[in-house]
Design an enzyme around this catalytic site. Sequence first.
Site, PDB file in Angstrom:
ATOM      1  N   CYS A  30       0.832  -1.208   0.000  1.00 23.13           N
ATOM      2  CA  CYS A  30       0.000   0.000   0.000  1.00 23.13           C
ATOM      3  C   CYS A  30       0.865   1.256   0.000  1.00 23.13           C
ATOM      4  O   CYS A  30       0.477   2.283  -0.575  1.00 23.13           O
ATOM      5  CB  CYS A  30      -0.955  -0.002   1.185  1.00 23.13           C
ATOM      6  SG  CYS A  30      -0.146  -0.094   2.800  1.00 23.13           S
ATOM      7  N   CYS A 181      27.985  32.556  15.289  1.00 22.37           N
ATOM      8  CA  CYS A 181      28.829  32.273  16.451  1.00 22.37           C
ATOM      9  C   CYS A 181      28.536  33.278  17.557  1.00 22.37           C
ATOM     10  O   CYS A 181      28.523  34.489  17.334  1.00 22.37           O
ATOM     11  CB  CYS A 181      30.305  32.328  16.046  1.00 22.37           C
ATOM     12  SG  CYS A 181      31.441  32.095  17.439  1.00 22.37           S
ATOM     13  N   CYS A 184      32.303  35.318  18.412  1.00 23.27           N
ATOM     14  CA  CYS A 184      32.867  36.343  17.527  1.00 23.27           C
ATOM     15  C   CYS A 184      31.832  36.973  16.604  1.00 23.27           C
ATOM     16  O   CYS A 184      32.169  37.835  15.797  1.00 23.27           O
ATOM     17  CB  CYS A 184      34.009  35.756  16.697  1.00 23.27           C
ATOM     18  SG  CYS A 184      33.451  34.557  15.462  1.00 23.27           S
ATOM     19  N   CYS A 233      33.698  26.918  14.265  1.00 19.86           N
ATOM     20  CA  CYS A 233      33.566  28.291  13.791  1.00 19.86           C
ATOM     21  C   CYS A 233      34.745  28.613  12.884  1.00 19.86           C
ATOM     22  O   CYS A 233      35.906  28.396  13.258  1.00 19.86           O
ATOM     23  CB  CYS A 233      33.518  29.256  14.968  1.00 19.86           C
ATOM     24  SG  CYS A 233      33.537  31.006  14.469  1.00 19.86           S
ATOM     25  N   CYS A 236      36.802  31.604  14.742  1.00 20.06           N
ATOM     26  CA  CYS A 236      37.419  31.224  16.022  1.00 20.06           C
ATOM     27  C   CYS A 236      38.311  29.986  15.882  1.00 20.06           C
ATOM     28  O   CYS A 236      39.188  29.741  16.715  1.00 20.06           O
ATOM     29  CB  CYS A 236      36.345  30.941  17.071  1.00 20.06           C
ATOM     30  SG  CYS A 236      35.308  32.345  17.515  1.00 20.06           S
ATOM     31  N   HIS A 314      -1.784   1.569   7.324  1.00 24.50           N
ATOM     32  CA  HIS A 314      -2.200   1.428   5.934  1.00 24.50           C
ATOM     33  C   HIS A 314      -2.083   2.785   5.239  1.00 24.50           C
ATOM     34  O   HIS A 314      -2.412   3.824   5.823  1.00 24.50           O
ATOM     35  CB  HIS A 314      -3.640   0.917   5.852  1.00 24.50           C
ATOM     36  CG  HIS A 314      -4.130   0.701   4.455  1.00 24.50           C
ATOM     37  ND1 HIS A 314      -3.560  -0.216   3.592  1.00 24.50           N
ATOM     38  CD2 HIS A 314      -5.143   1.292   3.751  1.00 24.50           C
ATOM     39  CE1 HIS A 314      -4.208  -0.188   2.428  1.00 24.50           C
ATOM     40  NE2 HIS A 314      -5.158   0.732   2.505  1.00 24.50           N
TER      41      HIS A 314
END
Length: 362
Positions: A30, A181, A184, A233, A236, A314
Amino acid sequence: MGLLLVADTEKEHLSLGSGRVGLRNIGNTCFLNAVVQCLSHTRSLRDYCLLMSYRDEKFSKEEAKLMAAFSQVLSGLWVENEGDAVVNPQRFYSIFKEAVPHFCGYSQQDAQEFLRFLLDKLHTEINRRPYVRRTGKEPQQKFARFRISEEAAAMWKKHLERDDSGIVDMFSGQLRSSLHCSVCSHYSNTFDVFCDLSLPIPKRSSAGGVTLRDCLDLFSQEEKLDKENSPMCERCNRHTECTKRLSIQRFPQVIVIHLNRFTTSRWSISKSTVHVSFPLTDLDLGRYGPVDSGPVLYDLYAICNHTGTVNMGHYTACCSDKNGWCFYNDSSVSAVSEHQLQTNQAYVLFYQRSNSTTAVRK
């Protein structure tokens, strides 16, 4: 006399019937029948298959066995003749199981999972590009000096250099994941191709319903990531706390929306029966795209429903044609009214873009 389908490049005519033909259940299939009925009512895909346009486009010289078998099923459903009122998908399913052995046997299968595998395998067979083996995770390109739209366009172009087919033309869109981030304040973006949107359903009692917009808002809302779950990051050069937001960068011609009703925990799988209401026309997704998107409108044309429980379920389908809506329950086909479409059984929704500037064969 039904619709007349005419190829663009050849004077090839196909006389179409009503499309209101059932599919035989060949043993817990089905899920297949419901998905195939929904795809059968995707007009651009139906026409593409019936006219066998893929034969002149695909790069591979090998026979597209699955695509041919799928097209044969659609032909049985649509091409006007005096044949059977029910189509047997046995050959198509056998070829599909050869490509995806996970679906062998007679256990219950998930319709959305089947849809994903099917579109991927059809795309692979009719890809306009040569096959290139992927070697691990590719490095993300840096687009620091580019605008987001230019960065997204470059990534989309790169995708099409490997994956370009009629399936991509119809179903593929592009998601943007934006990271910010907290240390920063650096923003970074990644772009991924999608063929369906899997939406979470907000938690409500079964009696309290939600809207499709509620699901879309939850999908696109800002998510906080701690150091353990955040990516590196770029500025960073370390894992930091950040926020993540998903949006749609490129809208597909056909958007498939999966309502994620099944939740897997450590010990079990549960099903949400929350009623999710959805618009039949003018679904506007513009607010989930780029800021300059404007209205991005879609009309509903098919629904894949799941009734029952996780273990005893179903699948059925409701599809729209020129004469209205029809209910497909394996070999049984009956007319259905619009007010009967909104149930807590809706599982996968199929929408066609209605205000696109791109020409699509109807």
